[in-house]
Design a protein around this motif. Sequence first.
Motif, mmCIF file in Angstrom:
data_model
loop_
_atom_site.group_PDB
_atom_site.id
_atom_site.type_symbol
_atom_site.label_atom_id
_atom_site.label_comp_id
_atom_site.label_asym_id
_atom_site.label_seq_id
_atom_site.Cartn_x
_atom_site.Cartn_y
_atom_site.Cartn_z
ATOM 1 N N LYS A 170 -32.883 14.918 -9.323
ATOM 2 C CA LYS A 170 -33.392 14.220 -10.504
ATOM 3 C C LYS A 170 -32.251 14.056 -11.494
ATOM 4 O O LYS A 170 -31.545 15.013 -11.810
ATOM 5 C CB LYS A 170 -34.509 15.022 -11.181
ATOM 6 C CG LYS A 170 -35.769 15.162 -10.364
ATOM 7 C CD LYS A 170 -36.554 13.888 -10.379
ATOM 8 C CE LYS A 170 -37.901 14.100 -9.699
ATOM 9 N NZ LYS A 170 -38.769 12.986 -9.872
ATOM 10 N N ARG A 193 -38.313 10.569 -20.387
ATOM 11 C CA ARG A 193 -38.816 11.810 -19.809
ATOM 12 C C ARG A 193 -39.412 12.677 -20.914
ATOM 13 O O ARG A 193 -38.797 12.921 -21.942
ATOM 14 C CB ARG A 193 -37.672 12.556 -19.125
ATOM 15 C CG ARG A 193 -38.118 13.855 -18.526
ATOM 16 C CD ARG A 193 -36.965 14.516 -17.784
ATOM 17 N NE ARG A 193 -37.373 15.841 -17.429
ATOM 18 C CZ ARG A 193 -37.003 16.924 -18.095
ATOM 19 N NH1 ARG A 193 -36.204 16.832 -19.121
ATOM 20 N NH2 ARG A 193 -37.428 18.107 -17.722
ATOM 21 N N ILE A 207 -34.894 7.531 -17.483
ATOM 22 C CA ILE A 207 -34.244 8.787 -17.865
ATOM 23 C C ILE A 207 -34.561 9.134 -19.319
ATOM 24 O O ILE A 207 -34.857 10.274 -19.645
ATOM 25 C CB ILE A 207 -32.719 8.696 -17.642
ATOM 26 C CG1 ILE A 207 -32.422 8.660 -16.142
ATOM 27 C CG2 ILE A 207 -31.999 9.865 -18.299
ATOM 28 C CD1 ILE A 207 -30.990 8.371 -15.807
ATOM 29 N N HIS A 237 -28.347 22.979 -12.810
ATOM 30 C CA HIS A 237 -28.039 21.568 -13.015
ATOM 31 C C HIS A 237 -26.537 21.346 -13.133
ATOM 32 O O HIS A 237 -25.797 22.255 -13.469
ATOM 33 C CB HIS A 237 -28.747 21.005 -14.253
ATOM 34 C CG HIS A 237 -28.255 21.556 -15.552
ATOM 35 N ND1 HIS A 237 -28.850 22.631 -16.153
ATOM 36 C CD2 HIS A 237 -27.228 21.189 -16.353
ATOM 37 C CE1 HIS A 237 -28.200 22.906 -17.282
ATOM 38 N NE2 HIS A 237 -27.209 22.048 -17.421
ATOM 39 N N TYR A 240 -25.936 13.454 -19.348
ATOM 40 C CA TYR A 240 -26.829 13.312 -18.215
ATOM 41 C C TYR A 240 -26.692 14.609 -17.435
ATOM 42 O O TYR A 240 -25.699 15.320 -17.555
ATOM 43 C CB TYR A 240 -26.405 12.151 -17.316
ATOM 44 C CG TYR A 240 -26.551 10.794 -17.950
ATOM 45 C CD1 TYR A 240 -27.810 10.303 -18.301
ATOM 46 C CD2 TYR A 240 -25.445 9.992 -18.183
ATOM 47 C CE1 TYR A 240 -27.952 9.055 -18.883
ATOM 48 C CE2 TYR A 240 -25.580 8.734 -18.748
ATOM 49 C CZ TYR A 240 -26.837 8.280 -19.100
ATOM 50 O OH TYR A 240 -26.967 7.043 -19.665
ATOM 51 N N ARG A 273 -31.422 13.262 -15.307
ATOM 52 C CA ARG A 273 -32.097 13.311 -16.594
ATOM 53 C C ARG A 273 -31.061 13.201 -17.699
ATOM 54 O O ARG A 273 -29.866 13.273 -17.458
ATOM 55 C CB ARG A 273 -32.871 14.624 -16.716
ATOM 56 C CG ARG A 273 -33.941 14.745 -15.643
ATOM 57 C CD ARG A 273 -34.671 16.050 -15.707
ATOM 58 N NE ARG A 273 -35.776 16.030 -14.760
ATOM 59 C CZ ARG A 273 -36.195 17.081 -14.099
ATOM 60 N NH1 ARG A 273 -35.624 18.245 -14.276
ATOM 61 N NH2 ARG A 273 -37.202 16.989 -13.268
ATOM 62 N N ARG A 274 -31.549 13.052 -18.918
ATOM 63 C CA ARG A 274 -30.665 12.992 -20.073
ATOM 64 C C ARG A 274 -31.095 14.044 -21.076
ATOM 65 O O ARG A 274 -32.284 14.239 -21.313
ATOM 66 C CB ARG A 274 -30.698 11.621 -20.731
ATOM 67 C CG ARG A 274 -29.705 11.535 -21.882
ATOM 68 C CD ARG A 274 -29.485 10.143 -22.337
ATOM 69 N NE ARG A 274 -28.616 10.162 -23.501
ATOM 70 C CZ ARG A 274 -28.341 9.119 -24.221
ATOM 71 N NH1 ARG A 274 -28.847 7.948 -23.895
ATOM 72 N NH2 ARG A 274 -27.556 9.200 -25.267
ATOM 73 N N SER A 275 -30.116 14.700 -21.660
ATOM 74 C CA SER A 275 -30.379 15.728 -22.658
ATOM 75 C C SER A 275 -29.819 15.274 -23.997
ATOM 76 O O SER A 275 -28.684 14.821 -24.079
ATOM 77 C CB SER A 275 -29.696 17.037 -22.241
ATOM 78 O OG SER A 275 -29.807 17.985 -23.268
ATOM 79 N N GLY A 286 -40.291 14.500 -14.374
ATOM 80 C CA GLY A 286 -39.682 13.344 -15.023
ATOM 81 C C GLY A 286 -38.227 13.149 -14.660
ATOM 82 O O GLY A 286 -37.591 13.996 -14.068
ATOM 83 N N GLY A 287 -37.717 12.002 -15.044
ATOM 84 C CA GLY A 287 -36.339 11.654 -14.758
ATOM 85 C C GLY A 287 -36.279 10.631 -13.645
ATOM 86 O O GLY A 287 -37.291 10.123 -13.171
#
Length: 167
Positions: free
Chosen positions: A111, A87, A84, A62, A125, A113-115, A94-95
Motif C-alpha cells: 500500500k 485515506r 493516497i 514501512h 509517501y 500512502r501519504r503522511s 486505505g491508500g
Amino acid sequence: MANGDVGVEEKLMPLKKRRSLRVVVELTGKLKETITKMGGTEETLITKRTLTTTDVDKGQSHLSIPMSSLLTHSFMTSDEKEKIENRVKGDKEGGLTVEVIDPKLKVWELKMRRSHETGKTSSLYYLAYQWNHVVKANKFKQGDELQLWSFRSQQKLCLALVLLQGE
C-alpha cells in the motif's frame, strides 16, 4: 550492482537532476525482463536513498519516501494522488495498492500512502502493508542504498526496488 541486473549507463535527465545522483542507472537484465513480462512501460527513476533504522524497524513496518527526495512528482496520475490523499486516518485498507518488484525479482502487493505530519513542513509517501516481509526476504539493513523506480503495467502504477552495491 545487484546480481548484474543493473548496468551503469547515464540516462538522459536534466543536468540539475543528474548532479543530485552520483550514479544514474538504466534498468537492464533480469529486472527489465520482469517489468517487460508484466507489460511494463514508462520506467522512471523516482528516488535514491539510504535505508534508515525506521525503514527496517519491524514496529514501523514501512518504507519512508520523503517528498523532498523525489526526482519527479509526475510518476502518479491525479486519480492515484487523490486515492493516497483521501485515506482516512486509522483506515488500514486505505491508500493505493501497488505491485512492487524487490531486488530478488519477487512481486509484492504493498500500500502506498501519504503522511502529513503535524508541525512539520515536509510530508512523505510511504510503502506499507507487507513491507516487513520485503525487508526480511531481502535482508535489508540500515545503510543499504536503494533506488526506487516507477513503471506502468496496464495503466497501473507499479514500483521496482534496486539495491545498489559497491558505490
